[in-house]
Design a protein around this motif. Structure first.
Motif, PDB file in Angstrom:
ATOM      1  N   PHE A 263       0.847  -1.149  -0.162  1.00 34.07           N
ATOM      2  CA  PHE A 263      -0.126   0.032  -0.061  1.00 34.07           C
ATOM      3  C   PHE A 263       0.671   1.257  -0.118  1.00 34.07           C
ATOM      4  O   PHE A 263       0.233   2.508   0.058  1.00 34.07           O
ATOM      5  CB  PHE A 263      -1.109  -0.046   1.165  1.00 34.07           C
ATOM      6  N   GLN A 264       2.051   1.216  -0.099  1.00 30.27           N
ATOM      7  CA  GLN A 264       3.083   2.384  -0.069  1.00 30.27           C
ATOM      8  C   GLN A 264       2.716   3.291  -1.246  1.00 30.27           C
ATOM      9  O   GLN A 264       2.456   2.486  -2.534  1.00 30.27           O
ATOM     10  CB  GLN A 264       4.575   1.693  -0.182  1.00 30.27           C
ATOM     11  N   SER A 265       2.704   4.327  -1.224  1.00 28.96           N
ATOM     12  CA  SER A 265       2.447   5.272  -2.522  1.00 28.96           C
ATOM     13  C   SER A 265       3.210   6.679  -2.307  1.00 28.96           C
ATOM     14  O   SER A 265       3.527   6.989  -1.070  1.00 28.96           O
ATOM     15  CB  SER A 265       0.944   5.549  -2.670  1.00 28.96           C
ATOM     16  N   ALA A 266       3.587   7.199  -3.618  1.00 27.60           N
ATOM     17  CA  ALA A 266       4.086   8.451  -3.393  1.00 27.60           C
ATOM     18  C   ALA A 266       4.035   8.942  -4.988  1.00 27.60           C
ATOM     19  O   ALA A 266       3.776   8.165  -5.850  1.00 27.60           O
ATOM     20  CB  ALA A 266       5.610   8.547  -3.114  1.00 27.60           C
TER      21      ALA A 266
ATOM     22  N   ARG B 275       6.201   7.426  -8.295  1.00 27.76           N
ATOM     23  CA  ARG B 275       6.988   6.159  -8.047  1.00 27.76           C
ATOM     24  C   ARG B 275       5.891   5.007  -7.791  1.00 27.76           C
ATOM     25  O   ARG B 275       4.612   5.364  -7.248  1.00 27.76           O
ATOM     26  CB  ARG B 275       7.705   6.132  -6.660  1.00 27.76           C
ATOM     27  N   THR B 276       6.311   3.717  -7.962  1.00 25.94           N
ATOM     28  CA  THR B 276       5.226   2.708  -7.684  1.00 25.94           C
ATOM     29  C   THR B 276       6.049   1.709  -6.678  1.00 25.94           C
ATOM     30  O   THR B 276       7.362   1.803  -6.412  1.00 25.94           O
ATOM     31  CB  THR B 276       4.831   1.989  -8.888  1.00 25.94           C
ATOM     32  N   ALA B 277       5.420   1.152  -5.765  1.00 24.71           N
ATOM     33  CA  ALA B 277       5.704   0.020  -4.841  1.00 24.71           C
ATOM     34  C   ALA B 277       4.937  -1.019  -4.938  1.00 24.71           C
ATOM     35  O   ALA B 277       3.623  -0.979  -5.240  1.00 24.71           O
ATOM     36  CB  ALA B 277       5.520   0.484  -3.444  1.00 24.71           C
ATOM     37  N   ALA B 278       5.566  -2.164  -4.843  1.00 26.54           N
ATOM     38  CA  ALA B 278       4.564  -3.455  -5.111  1.00 26.54           C
ATOM     39  C   ALA B 278       5.262  -4.478  -4.316  1.00 26.54           C
ATOM     40  O   ALA B 278       6.456  -4.764  -4.102  1.00 26.54           O
ATOM     41  CB  ALA B 278       4.502  -3.805  -6.542  1.00 26.54           C
TER      42      ALA B 278
END
Length: 184
Positions: A164-167, A170-173
């Motif tokens: 659920f990381q977001s900014a 950028r993407t997090a997965a």
């Protein structure tokens, strides 16, 4: 989608899969096997494999504890980043290695989940990288005697929140090893 311009490449980071780190880790053999499979796939796809190796009082340089596990062998030409802090970027040449390879997306594996993995994924993300955490290819030791949750819970929680990381930009997965896609 990285915020790092002109850096479309991907790299596989293998963090601290060293004898002294892995000796008491959770699900050690399966994690090492999955990392080995990812290393082979990255090499086949001509994606850089970057090895990160920690040193400390418990892992003195040149000692058996400091050495990478024998199941994983660095190939000639693959970068080796020496570190002394949790975040693999701090006081190392990791950023330079990745910049020279035009890497803006990291696929992260290794140990320990609640220390060097967590520090590095956050460090990479704040520096502008897209960060894929391989959900079944990172591990930690049992630190429940010191108040930490059980290792499986630490790993599951890290996978949960990283998904659920977001900014902006950028993407997090979190992806299982079998589903990691390397785009060279």
């Amino acid at each position: 989608m990285t915020t790092l311009t002109d850096r479309p490449g991907t790299a596989l980071l293998v963090i601290d899969v060293q004898n002294g780190v892995m000796a008491a880790s959770h699900d050690t053999e399966a994690v090492i096997e999955r990392i080995g499979g990812l290393v082979a796939r990255a090499r086949e796809a001509h994606v850089p494999v970057v090895w990160v190796q920690h040193s400390s009082e418990e892992l003195p340089v040149g000692s058996e504890q400091w050495e990478y596990v024998p199941q994983l062998q660095r190939a000639d030409g693959e970068a080796l980043v020496a570190k002394e802090h949790g975040d693999s970027f701090e006081a190392t040449d990791l950023e330079q290695v990745l910049a020279e390879a035009a890497v803006g997306r990291l696929v992260v594996t290794g140990a320990q989940t609640d220390a060097c993995i967590r520090s590095t994924i956050h460090g990479a993300f704040t520096r502008g990288y897209d960060v894929v955490l391989v959900g079944d290819a990172h591990t930690t030791e049992d630190l429940s005697a010191y108040g930490a949750p059980a290792p499986g819970d630490v790993i599951a929680h890290t996978n949960l929140y990283w998904g659920f990381q977001s900014a902006p930009g950028r993407t997090a997965a979190v992806v299982p090893a079998a589903d990691v896609a390397f785009a060279g």
